[in-house]
Design an enzyme around this catalytic site. Structure first.
Site, short mmCIF file in Angstrom:
data_model
loop_
_atom_site.label_atom_id
_atom_site.label_comp_id
_atom_site.label_asym_id
_atom_site.label_seq_id
_atom_site.Cartn_x
_atom_site.Cartn_y
_atom_site.Cartn_z
N ASP A 100 0.82 -1.25 0.06
CA ASP A 100 -0.14 -0.04 -0.13
C ASP A 100 0.92 1.33 0.04
OD1 ASP A 100 -1.85 -2.20 1.90
OD2 ASP A 100 -2.66 -1.38 0.05
N GLY A 102 3.84 1.41 -1.26
CA GLY A 102 4.62 1.34 -2.71
C GLY A 102 3.78 1.93 -3.78
N HIS A 124 -7.30 -3.77 -2.26
CA HIS A 124 -7.59 -3.16 -0.68
C HIS A 124 -7.96 -1.82 -0.91
CE1 HIS A 124 -7.16 -2.87 3.47
NE2 HIS A 124 -5.88 -2.24 3.49
N ASP A 208 -11.06 -4.06 7.04
CA ASP A 208 -9.75 -5.02 6.87
C ASP A 208 -8.68 -4.59 7.78
OD1 ASP A 208 -6.96 -5.42 5.14
OD2 ASP A 208 -8.52 -6.88 4.93
N GLU A 212 -7.41 -6.79 10.87
CA GLU A 212 -6.06 -7.43 10.97
C GLU A 212 -5.29 -7.15 12.24
OE1 GLU A 212 -4.79 -6.31 7.07
OE2 GLU A 212 -4.10 -4.25 7.63
N GLU A 244 -1.37 -25.10 26.17
CA GLU A 244 -2.84 -24.62 26.63
C GLU A 244 -3.38 -23.43 25.85
OE1 GLU A 244 -4.25 -27.08 28.71
OE2 GLU A 244 -5.99 -25.68 28.22
N1 LIG Z 1 -0.86 -10.09 1.92
C1 LIG Z 1 -2.17 -10.46 1.62
O1 LIG Z 1 -2.21 -11.73 1.67
C2 LIG Z 1 -2.94 -9.46 1.19
C3 LIG Z 1 -4.42 -10.00 1.30
C4 LIG Z 1 -5.35 -9.15 0.93
C5 LIG Z 1 -5.09 -7.88 0.34
N2 LIG Z 1 -3.79 -7.40 0.31
C6 LIG Z 1 -3.34 -6.40 -0.44
O2 LIG Z 1 -2.84 -6.52 -1.74
C7 LIG Z 1 -1.86 -5.67 -1.90
C8 LIG Z 1 -0.55 -6.36 -1.93
O3 LIG Z 1 -0.07 -6.64 -0.67
P1 LIG Z 1 0.88 -7.44 -0.57
O4 LIG Z 1 0.79 -8.03 0.86
O5 LIG Z 1 1.17 -8.59 -1.61
O6 LIG Z 1 2.17 -6.64 -0.76
P2 LIG Z 1 3.67 -6.57 -0.25
O7 LIG Z 1 3.75 -5.87 1.22
O8 LIG Z 1 4.13 -7.95 -0.03
O9 LIG Z 1 4.49 -5.67 -1.14
C9 LIG Z 1 4.15 -6.25 -2.73
C10 LIG Z 1 5.48 -6.00 -3.59
O10 LIG Z 1 5.64 -4.45 -3.44
C11 LIG Z 1 6.83 -4.19 -3.54
N3 LIG Z 1 7.15 -2.80 -3.08
C12 LIG Z 1 6.84 -2.31 -2.01
N4 LIG Z 1 7.51 -0.90 -2.25
C13 LIG Z 1 7.61 -0.74 -3.57
C14 LIG Z 1 8.24 0.38 -4.16
N5 LIG Z 1 8.21 1.77 -3.53
N6 LIG Z 1 8.55 0.28 -5.33
C15 LIG Z 1 8.54 -0.84 -6.07
N7 LIG Z 1 7.91 -1.83 -5.57
C16 LIG Z 1 7.71 -1.93 -3.92
C17 LIG Z 1 7.61 -5.02 -2.57
O11 LIG Z 1 8.79 -5.22 -2.79
C18 LIG Z 1 6.66 -6.31 -2.66
O12 LIG Z 1 7.29 -7.02 -3.93
C19 LIG Z 1 -2.25 -4.55 -0.90
O13 LIG Z 1 -2.99 -3.42 -1.34
C20 LIG Z 1 -2.49 -5.31 0.15
O14 LIG Z 1 -3.24 -4.58 1.26
C21 LIG Z 1 -2.94 -8.21 0.71
C1 LIG Z 2 -4.22 -11.28 4.93
C2 LIG Z 2 -4.91 -10.30 5.56
C3 LIG Z 2 -4.53 -9.94 6.96
O1 LIG Z 2 -6.46 -10.32 5.56
C4 LIG Z 2 -4.71 -8.92 4.57
O2 LIG Z 2 -5.71 -8.02 4.83
C5 LIG Z 2 -3.29 -8.22 4.53
O3 LIG Z 2 -3.35 -6.91 4.78
O4 LIG Z 2 -2.37 -9.21 4.57
MG LIG Z 3 -5.06 -6.02 5.16
MG LIG Z 4 -7.55 -8.73 5.24
#
Ligand SMILES: NC(=O)c1ccc[n+]([C@@H]2O[C@H](COP(=O)([O-])OP(=O)(O)OC[C@H]3O[C@@H](n4cnc5c(N)ncnc54)[C@H](O)[C@@H]3O)[C@@H](O)[C@H]2O)c1
Ligand SMILES: CC(C)(O)[C@@H](O)C(=O)O
Ligand SMILES: [Mg+2]
Ligand SMILES: [Mg+2]
Length: 352
Positions: A100, A102, A124, A208, A212, A244
């Site tokens: 987010d 990035g 998101h 969300d 979390e 436990e």
């Molecule tokens: N993690 C989850 O399982 C999950 C679940 C639901 C929604 N989301 C949403 O999905 C989106 C991606 O989440 P994520 O957890 O995969 O992201 P992340 O935090 O793993 O980052 C994804 C990629 O962005 C790259 N990045 C970060 N800053 C950067 C920059 N300045 N320039 C270039 N690349 C950059 C990172 O290196 C990484 O490879 C977000 O909006 C998150 O809120 C994530």
């Molecule tokens: C996996 C989660 C916590 O549901 C997601 O919202 C995230 O930001 O990684």
């Molecule tokens: Mg989240």
């Molecule tokens: Mg979530």
């Protein structure tokens, strides 16, 4: 849309029955999905889309570990794996899956390639909802859609490979083409969602960020640590305290809750446990309700989003996060947990 009664409230949800994969493939047949970002959601969603026969490419920084990860996952540089800007230019639907923080940094680069008729897809509601903090405002002639898997991208991929699926919410922020809803639902099915429920960008991000920080991650670590500390301070061994507090929950009781609800899990425990749990759960609810109200206020007023942007925009954000995760890992409770996990029968070396 299927009408489902959720505890007395009728909601409309999208199931795979009425939006089958074949319909998703037909809807997306002329699209190029550019997944920008290959962290956690990127791999899960991109690999599931590819396995579902949808045309998908990856955009990632070339000098990054996640570029190498993408290559290891089978994405081919110059064919299905590109630098971020080239992927954004090629994509007709840009799945904005950088972190987010990035997304803020890269927004000027991405915005350039959001030409008329394209779609900007999020998982998101963060970037759009907190636009005053993020600066993310899409051009008016593109669709802006969301599919938010309710779980980790790692689980999204694992469950897909098991023939199962995570539920996702979906939302339409802007429908410039008249196709936004179909694009969103088709992508929701394509990335491997079990069923889809509709929301909006604001409700998605508020719920969300609350979840979390609350029961899904923050609050559970808090109550685990509190109970573990009380047991240890009263002379219980690390093994007894961890079993436990955590092991029994993850190995025995939470799977029962997942299978058939809390009452069923209780009913599969002793009457002694049932009496106690029914006596105490409201005390814990009342003690935590003020904290959850404080949490929701912090989310809805933008304090949490600003905190996340301020800390995760710093060049050493990953180092800082990893250091705090290491603190958790090195804590007695989670070190005891590591030992307990190693003793699970499935982790024992085969008797020769
Ligand atoms: N993690 C989850 O399982 C999950 C679940 C639901 C929604 N989301 C949403 O999905 C989106 C991606 O989440 P994520 O957890 O995969 O992201 P992340 O935090 O793993 O980052 C994804 C990629 O962005 C790259 N990045 C970060 N800053 C950067 C920059 N300045 N320039 C270039 N690349 C950059 C990172 O290196 C990484 O490879 C977000 O909006 C998150 O809120 C994530
Ligand atoms: C996996 C989660 C916590 O549901 C997601 O919202 C995230 O930001 O990684
Ligand atoms: Mg989240
Ligand atoms: Mg979530």
């Amino acid at each position: 849309m299927a009408k489902i009664n959720f505890g007395g409230t009728i909601e409309e949800v999208v199931t795979r029955e009425e939006f089958p994969l074949s319909k998703a493939q037909e809807t997306l047949k002329d699209e190029t999905i550019a997944v920008i970002g290959y962290g956690v959601q990127g791999p899960g969603q991109a690999l599931n889309l590819k396995d579902n026969g949808i045309n998908v490419i990856i955009g990632q920084r070339k000098d990054s570990k996640t570029w190498d990860k993408a290559v290891a996952d089978g994405w081919v540089p110059g064919e299905t794996l590109f630098e971020i800007e080239e992927a954004a230019e090629k994509g007709t639907i840009i799945q904005y899956l950088l972190s987010d923080a990035g997304q803020i940094t890269l927004w000027p680069t991405i915005k350039k390639h959001l030409t008329a008729g394209k779609a900007l897809y999020f998982s998101h509601g963060f970037g759009i909802t907190y636009k005053d903090q993020t600066g993310i405002v899409a051009p008016e002639d593109v669709d802006v859609i969301l599919v938010a898997p309710k779980g980790s991208g790692t689980s999204l991929r694992r469950l897909f490979l098991e023939g199962k699926g995570l539920n996702s919410s979906f939302a339409i922020h802007q429908d410039a083409t008249g196709k936004a809803r179909d694009r969103a639902i088709a992508l929701g099915i394509g990335v491997g969602s079990g069923y889809l429920f509709e929301t909006d960008f604001r409700k998605e991000v508020f719920s969300d960020l609350t979840g979390e920080r609350g029961t899904l991650m923050g609050a559970i670590q808090g109550i685990f640590a509190a109970q573990y500390e009380v047991l240890r301070n009263n002379g219980h061994s690390p093994s007894e305290a961890f079993n436990e507090t955590v092991e029994e929950l993850t190995q025995s009781l939470m799977p029962l809750v997942a299978e058939n609800g809390m009452d069923w899990m209780y009913a599969n425990c002793s009457t002694t446990a049932q009496r106690g749990a029914l006596d105490w759960w409201k005390k814990f609810r009342d003690a935590t309700l003020p904290v959850f109200n404080e949490l929701y206020d912090s989310v809805s007023t933008g304090k949490e989003s600003q905190r996340s942007i301020d800390s995760n925009s710093k060049s050493d954000y990953r180092v800082k996060l990893d250091a705090e995760l290491k603190e958790l890992q090195d804590s007695e409770m989670w070190q005891a947990g590591k030992a307990v996990r190693s003793l699970r029968p499935e982790n024992q070396a085969e008797e020769i």
